[in-house]
Design a protein around this motif. Structure first.
Motif, PDB file in Angstrom:
ATOM      1  N   SER A 129       3.302   3.458 -12.942  1.00  0.00           N
ATOM      2  CA  SER A 129       2.922   2.039 -12.959  1.00  0.00           C
ATOM      3  C   SER A 129       3.700   1.316 -14.052  1.00  0.00           C
ATOM      4  CB  SER A 129       1.432   1.917 -13.250  1.00  0.00           C
ATOM      5  OG  SER A 129       1.174   2.403 -14.566  1.00  0.00           O
ATOM      6  N   LYS A 157       0.132  -8.334  -4.089  1.00  0.00           N
ATOM      7  CA  LYS A 157      -1.308  -8.245  -4.352  1.00  0.00           C
ATOM      8  C   LYS A 157      -1.630  -6.808  -4.757  1.00  0.00           C
ATOM      9  CE  LYS A 157      -2.452 -11.688  -0.824  1.00  0.00           C
ATOM     10  NZ  LYS A 157      -1.693 -11.291   0.399  1.00  0.00           N
ATOM     11  N   PRO A 158      -2.639  -6.618  -5.609  1.00  0.00           N
ATOM     12  CA  PRO A 158      -2.913  -5.273  -6.144  1.00  0.00           C
ATOM     13  C   PRO A 158      -3.079  -4.206  -5.071  1.00  0.00           C
ATOM     14  CG  PRO A 158      -4.248  -6.907  -7.275  1.00  0.00           C
ATOM     15  CD  PRO A 158      -3.575  -7.621  -6.131  1.00  0.00           C
ATOM     16  N   ASP A 159      -3.661  -4.566  -3.924  1.00  0.00           N
ATOM     17  CA  ASP A 159      -3.912  -3.528  -2.918  1.00  0.00           C
ATOM     18  C   ASP A 159      -2.842  -3.498  -1.817  1.00  0.00           C
ATOM     19  OD1 ASP A 159      -4.640  -5.945  -1.978  1.00  0.00           O
ATOM     20  OD2 ASP A 159      -6.512  -5.288  -1.020  1.00  0.00           O
ATOM     21  N   ASP A 160      -1.750  -4.229  -1.983  1.00  0.00           N
ATOM     22  CA  ASP A 160      -0.664  -4.170  -1.004  1.00  0.00           C
ATOM     23  C   ASP A 160      -0.041  -2.773  -1.020  1.00  0.00           C
ATOM     24  OD1 ASP A 160      -0.888  -6.729  -0.144  1.00  0.00           O
ATOM     25  OD2 ASP A 160       0.948  -7.485  -1.085  1.00  0.00           O
ATOM     26  N   GLU A 161       0.165  -2.268   0.183  1.00  0.00           N
ATOM     27  CA  GLU A 161       0.879  -0.992   0.287  1.00  0.00           C
ATOM     28  C   GLU A 161       2.238  -1.328   0.878  1.00  0.00           C
ATOM     29  OE1 GLU A 161      -1.178   2.268   2.337  1.00  0.00           O
ATOM     30  OE2 GLU A 161       0.804   2.800   3.065  1.00  0.00           O
ATOM     31  N   GLU A 176       1.844   1.790  -3.912  1.00  0.00           N
ATOM     32  CA  GLU A 176       0.415   1.635  -3.598  1.00  0.00           C
ATOM     33  C   GLU A 176      -0.308   1.203  -4.862  1.00  0.00           C
ATOM     34  OE1 GLU A 176       0.420   5.423  -0.540  1.00  0.00           O
ATOM     35  OE2 GLU A 176      -1.221   5.271  -2.002  1.00  0.00           O
ATOM     36  N   ASN A 177      -1.168   0.180  -4.739  1.00  0.00           N
ATOM     37  CA  ASN A 177      -1.952  -0.274  -5.897  1.00  0.00           C
ATOM     38  C   ASN A 177      -1.094  -0.535  -7.123  1.00  0.00           C
ATOM     39  OD1 ASN A 177      -4.478  -0.027  -4.527  1.00  0.00           O
ATOM     40  ND2 ASN A 177      -4.304   2.201  -4.780  1.00  0.00           N
ATOM     41  N   GLY A 178       0.049  -1.173  -6.936  1.00  0.00           N
ATOM     42  CA  GLY A 178       0.902  -1.523  -8.069  1.00  0.00           C
ATOM     43  C   GLY A 178       1.598  -0.344  -8.718  1.00  0.00           C
ATOM     44  N   THR A 179       1.672   0.773  -8.005  1.00  0.00           N
ATOM     45  CA  THR A 179       2.231   2.003  -8.569  1.00  0.00           C
ATOM     46  C   THR A 179       3.315   2.560  -7.650  1.00  0.00           C
ATOM     47  OG1 THR A 179       0.123   2.504  -9.631  1.00  0.00           O
ATOM     48  CG2 THR A 179       1.608   4.349  -9.288  1.00  0.00           C
TER      49      THR A 179
END
Lengths: 320, 320
Positions: free
Chosen positions: B93, B145-149, B165-168
């Motif tokens: 991240s 967005k944080p939950d964008d994959e 995934e999840n900003g990572t």
């Protein structure tokens, strides 16, 4: 050794490629009695220069024996050579190849017979081609039993996998494996780090071959597999002295992996490896590593193939 | 545009690669107010030469603003660069990248912060690596967005496919597609015939891409697919003016085909293409051709990524 029918004269076989010229004088018993080698590959010659160069190189034989039949194979019969001989389509037998030749009388009365290459019209997306290798395959085929079925591999700059059934080359596929190896070890990110290897580093070679044949998405994707030469260095698993043979194993292993995927050989099946460029030992190592049987390994069958085509033509000439 | 917290000073971001040096002066509002570009890539420098060269190239900024924070990314942080920064392991991240930096005080009092690369330890056969591209990806991730994959593609000499995934950054894979294109068009049998193309020949490019993504054994085997540049010429289906773009389409198409096989994207799914080397248009053409959606196409997100890492570090510094 194939025999020349009694009473026929000496003949000459020439293998005239892009970079080299080789000629063999074969006596009326089928024995090679003299050889000539020169750097006069077709890339150094233009139209009008082929015949003088040929007569210069084999002139002493023609002086001694008079006009002879000269059988020519290799890139000399390509679009960039002396006389373009159209490809014969698969399935191609000894008889088909003989019928596909083009003949020309030289200034000294010798007849030169240009042998055709072959094409696999079923290939995707364009018909695949070979020119020269088919003579090697025919040299092998004439030693096989008529009903032998075989997968033949010819290692090289552009290596070939061919299927032979009933003495006929049924279909084949080209892999530019040797050229990729040369490009990568001469000009790429690998070349910058690799220490040239003088003799094969078996461990590194087999590691590369095992990696390529592991059937993982990352090894089946060649542009990813190649990067493992760098990541292996970064992970301290490969040394500069390993890189060339690791890459050689990876590329040849990938060729076998893709040949299996194309159905050229079944797992546990057998292949016949015809020698070329000193690579047959490396190909045999990979074949064994993945559990294939090796039916035969022959060093040079091109001359036997050219001789068989010569005999076929001379028989046809006598009949005609 | 990301904003620098009020009250902080100007900062400098440098992207120091193998062949080039680029520096950006960013003001306290996050706006790039000046740029410097030079050919002082790390391949031209040795130990002890990095600091003087850096101070020479950005000296006028330091004279004007006093000692600044300098964020450095690219091959300058590799084993062959100034300071080797260990790779941060995936999943990585923004916070992980920030924690993986290495700091050094320069002779003028400026602090240089070397950003890490990342490694995918789950790759076969060795951990895959990137160094520099992760900053581009982070620059994209902070806009999601944080939950964008998302599947992110970075075209280049060694192009990368990454899963976010999840900003990572969860995992990624390297394809040496651009390097193969350069090798083949500069040194191979294709180079000898190809007419250099100045602008994209769309028909030839798409023909190559369609051939590579046809999912036939002969197109999935890259060493066979490449030979189609020759057989297409012999079959009069490709002209010398087609070859470069046919090959470009074939190689990029093969990369997509293998990325699908590796599960980076599902048929009909979507990819985000981050610009690099002017290749993003070609990658987008192939994506569309095989029915993938394109989520975003951004030209340069490296600066946004470096700025995000800078802000994260400065926030951490204030907390400490």
């Amino acid at each position: 050794m194939t025999k020349t029918p009694a009473g026929t004269k000496h003949r000459i076989v020439i293998d005239w490629g892009t970079t080299n010229f080789r000629a063999y004088l074969i006596d009326n018993k089928g024995v090679t009695v003299d050889e000539v080698e020169a750097g006069s590959g077709i890339q150094h010659l233009s139209e009008g220069e082929y015949e003088p160069e040929l007569l210069r190189l084999v002139g002493k034989w023609l002086k001694e024996h008079g006009a002879l039949k000269i059988y020519a194979l290799g890139m000399i019969t390509s679009r960039n050579g002396w006389v373009e001989v159209p490809y014969v389509a698969c399935p191609a037998s000894l008889k088909d190849l003989s019928k596909g030749t083009i003949r020309k009388i030289l200034s000294d009365g010798s007849e030169i017979i240009f042998l055709p290459g072959i094409t696999n019209t079923g290939s995707f997306p364009y018909p695949d081609v070979m020119r020269g290798e088919e003579t090697q395959i025919i040299g092998q085929v004439i030693q096989m039993k008529p009903d032998d079925e075989s997968t033949i591999v010819l290692p090289g700059t552009h290596s070939k996998w061919a299927k032979v059934e009933n003495g006929t080359i049924v279909q084949f596929q080209t892999f530019v494996t040797g050229e990729l190896f040369a490009l990568l070890t001469t000009h790429s990110f690998i070349a910058k780090v690799a220490k040239p290897s003088t003799q094969i580093n078996v461990d590194a070679f087999e590691l590369g071959a095992r990696t390529a044949t592991a059937n993982k998405p990352q090894s089946n994707a060649l542009p990813t597999l190649l990067f493992s030469a760098r990541t292996g260095m970064l992970a301290n698993q490969l040394s500069p002295a390993d890189l060339q043979d690791y890459l050689s194993g990876a590329l040849i292993g990938h060729e076998f992996q893709m040949a299996l995927a194309s159905g050229w050989v079944q797992p546990g099946g057998q292949v016949t490896i015809l020698g070329n460029d000193g690579l047959n030992d490396r190909y045999a190592r990979v074949a064994k590593l993945i559990g294939l049987k090796i039916a035969e390994m022959a060093d040079d069958t091109a001359l036997a193939g050219a001789t068989a085509i010569a005999q076929e033509l001379e028989t046809l000439d006598q009949v005609a």
